[in-house]
Design a protein around this motif. Sequence first.
Motif, mmCIF file in Angstrom:
data_model
loop_
_atom_site.group_PDB
_atom_site.id
_atom_site.type_symbol
_atom_site.label_atom_id
_atom_site.label_comp_id
_atom_site.label_asym_id
_atom_site.label_seq_id
_atom_site.Cartn_x
_atom_site.Cartn_y
_atom_site.Cartn_z
ATOM 1 N N ILE A 85 -49.384 -94.513 101.802
ATOM 2 C CA ILE A 85 -49.676 -93.133 102.176
ATOM 3 C C ILE A 85 -50.178 -93.067 103.619
ATOM 4 C CG2 ILE A 85 -50.044 -92.277 99.827
ATOM 5 C CD1 ILE A 85 -53.078 -92.664 100.301
ATOM 6 N N GLY A 86 -49.850 -94.094 104.387
ATOM 7 C CA GLY A 86 -50.192 -94.100 105.813
ATOM 8 C C GLY A 86 -49.412 -93.018 106.550
ATOM 9 N N SER A 87 -49.748 -92.789 107.811
ATOM 10 C CA SER A 87 -49.194 -91.645 108.544
ATOM 11 C C SER A 87 -47.670 -91.669 108.641
ATOM 12 C CB SER A 87 -49.827 -91.538 109.924
ATOM 13 O OG SER A 87 -49.667 -92.737 110.636
ATOM 14 N N SER A 88 -47.067 -92.807 108.928
ATOM 15 C CA SER A 88 -45.609 -92.872 109.061
ATOM 16 C C SER A 88 -44.925 -92.571 107.728
ATOM 17 C CB SER A 88 -45.182 -94.249 109.577
ATOM 18 O OG SER A 88 -43.787 -94.312 109.693
ATOM 19 N N CYS A 89 -45.412 -93.191 106.656
ATOM 20 C CA CYS A 89 -44.816 -92.951 105.340
ATOM 21 C C CYS A 89 -45.108 -91.530 104.860
ATOM 22 C CB CYS A 89 -45.307 -93.976 104.323
ATOM 23 S SG CYS A 89 -44.569 -95.623 104.581
ATOM 24 N N HIS A 90 -46.273 -91.010 105.220
ATOM 25 C CA HIS A 90 -46.599 -89.626 104.866
ATOM 26 C C HIS A 90 -45.565 -88.680 105.471
ATOM 27 C CE1 HIS A 90 -48.920 -86.055 103.932
ATOM 28 N NE2 HIS A 90 -48.780 -85.688 105.199
ATOM 29 N N LEU A 91 -45.219 -88.924 106.726
ATOM 30 C CA LEU A 91 -44.232 -88.078 107.396
ATOM 31 C C LEU A 91 -42.850 -88.212 106.765
ATOM 32 C CD1 LEU A 91 -45.289 -88.614 111.113
ATOM 33 C CD2 LEU A 91 -45.609 -86.549 109.733
ATOM 34 N N LYS A 92 -42.598 -89.334 106.117
ATOM 35 C CA LYS A 92 -41.292 -89.572 105.478
ATOM 36 C C LYS A 92 -41.276 -89.148 104.016
ATOM 37 C CE LYS A 92 -40.138 -93.284 108.638
ATOM 38 N NZ LYS A 92 -39.922 -94.707 108.828
ATOM 39 N N GLY A 93 -42.387 -88.585 103.538
ATOM 40 C CA GLY A 93 -42.376 -88.014 102.199
ATOM 41 C C GLY A 93 -43.140 -88.772 101.135
ATOM 42 N N SER A 94 -44.142 -89.559 101.520
ATOM 43 C CA SER A 94 -44.853 -90.340 100.507
ATOM 44 C C SER A 94 -45.524 -89.454 99.458
ATOM 45 C CB SER A 94 -45.882 -91.278 101.143
ATOM 46 O OG SER A 94 -46.891 -90.565 101.813
ATOM 47 N N ARG A 95 -45.989 -88.282 99.853
ATOM 48 C CA ARG A 95 -46.617 -87.393 98.866
ATOM 49 C C ARG A 95 -45.629 -87.011 97.770
ATOM 50 N NH1 ARG A 95 -50.689 -82.588 99.739
ATOM 51 N NH2 ARG A 95 -50.580 -81.635 97.684
ATOM 52 N N GLU A 96 -44.403 -86.663 98.157
ATOM 53 C CA GLU A 96 -43.374 -86.312 97.183
ATOM 54 C C GLU A 96 -43.015 -87.508 96.300
ATOM 55 O OE1 GLU A 96 -43.330 -85.623 100.434
ATOM 56 O OE2 GLU A 96 -42.557 -83.608 100.789
ATOM 57 N N VAL A 97 -42.987 -88.698 96.902
ATOM 58 C CA VAL A 97 -42.695 -89.908 96.132
ATOM 59 C C VAL A 97 -43.791 -90.137 95.088
ATOM 60 C CG1 VAL A 97 -42.480 -92.431 96.254
ATOM 61 C CG2 VAL A 97 -41.309 -90.998 97.948
ATOM 62 N N SER B 255 -38.058 -99.732 99.770
ATOM 63 C CA SER B 255 -38.066 -98.527 100.586
ATOM 64 C C SER B 255 -37.563 -97.381 99.711
ATOM 65 C CB SER B 255 -37.147 -98.706 101.795
ATOM 66 O OG SER B 255 -37.111 -97.512 102.553
ATOM 67 N N VAL B 256 -38.396 -96.358 99.542
ATOM 68 C CA VAL B 256 -38.076 -95.242 98.658
ATOM 69 C C VAL B 256 -38.277 -93.956 99.437
ATOM 70 C CG1 VAL B 256 -38.669 -94.117 96.471
ATOM 71 C CG2 VAL B 256 -38.919 -96.590 96.690
ATOM 72 N N SER B 257 -37.419 -92.975 99.197
ATOM 73 C CA SER B 257 -37.601 -91.664 99.812
ATOM 74 C C SER B 257 -37.653 -90.632 98.691
ATOM 75 C CB SER B 257 -36.434 -91.350 100.757
ATOM 76 O OG SER B 257 -35.273 -91.037 100.012
ATOM 77 N N PRO B 258 -38.080 -89.404 99.015
ATOM 78 C CA PRO B 258 -38.071 -88.376 97.973
ATOM 79 C C PRO B 258 -36.693 -88.222 97.321
ATOM 80 C CG PRO B 258 -39.362 -87.618 99.837
ATOM 81 C CD PRO B 258 -38.708 -88.926 100.253
ATOM 82 N N ASP B 259 -35.636 -88.487 98.080
ATOM 83 C CA ASP B 259 -34.269 -88.359 97.551
ATOM 84 C C ASP B 259 -33.846 -89.534 96.678
ATOM 85 O OD1 ASP B 259 -34.000 -85.948 98.915
ATOM 86 O OD2 ASP B 259 -33.126 -86.915 100.670
ATOM 87 N N THR B 260 -34.527 -90.673 96.787
ATOM 88 C CA THR B 260 -34.089 -91.860 96.039
ATOM 89 C C THR B 260 -35.064 -92.269 94.935
ATOM 90 O OG1 THR B 260 -35.108 -93.406 97.613
ATOM 91 C CG2 THR B 260 -32.810 -92.759 98.042
#
Length: 81
Positions: A8-20, A62-67
């Motif tokens: 949940i660091g800043s870079s991953c947060h920007l890539k959607g960690s909250r949604e994940v 590596s996971v995104s909200p879409d995957t």
Amino acid sequence: MMKITICIGSSCHLKGSREVVESLQKLVAQNGLKDRIELAGTFCLGKCQTGVNVLVDDERFSVSPDTVEQFWKETVQPRLK
């Protein structure tokens, strides 16, 4: 018990960690696995360019909200058998 740790660091947060995180929480609850899967958050796993970084028992993915759904079916479910 399986441990899934989501960055949940800043870079991953920007890539959607909250949604994940929210998606994984729903999947754990829907499948009645609260007693078999522990979800945790952490700051920076050191691979910011490949985020959202998720550890499953110390193996990095590596996971995104879409995957998230695909990750659940292909990675999490088979390990629970």
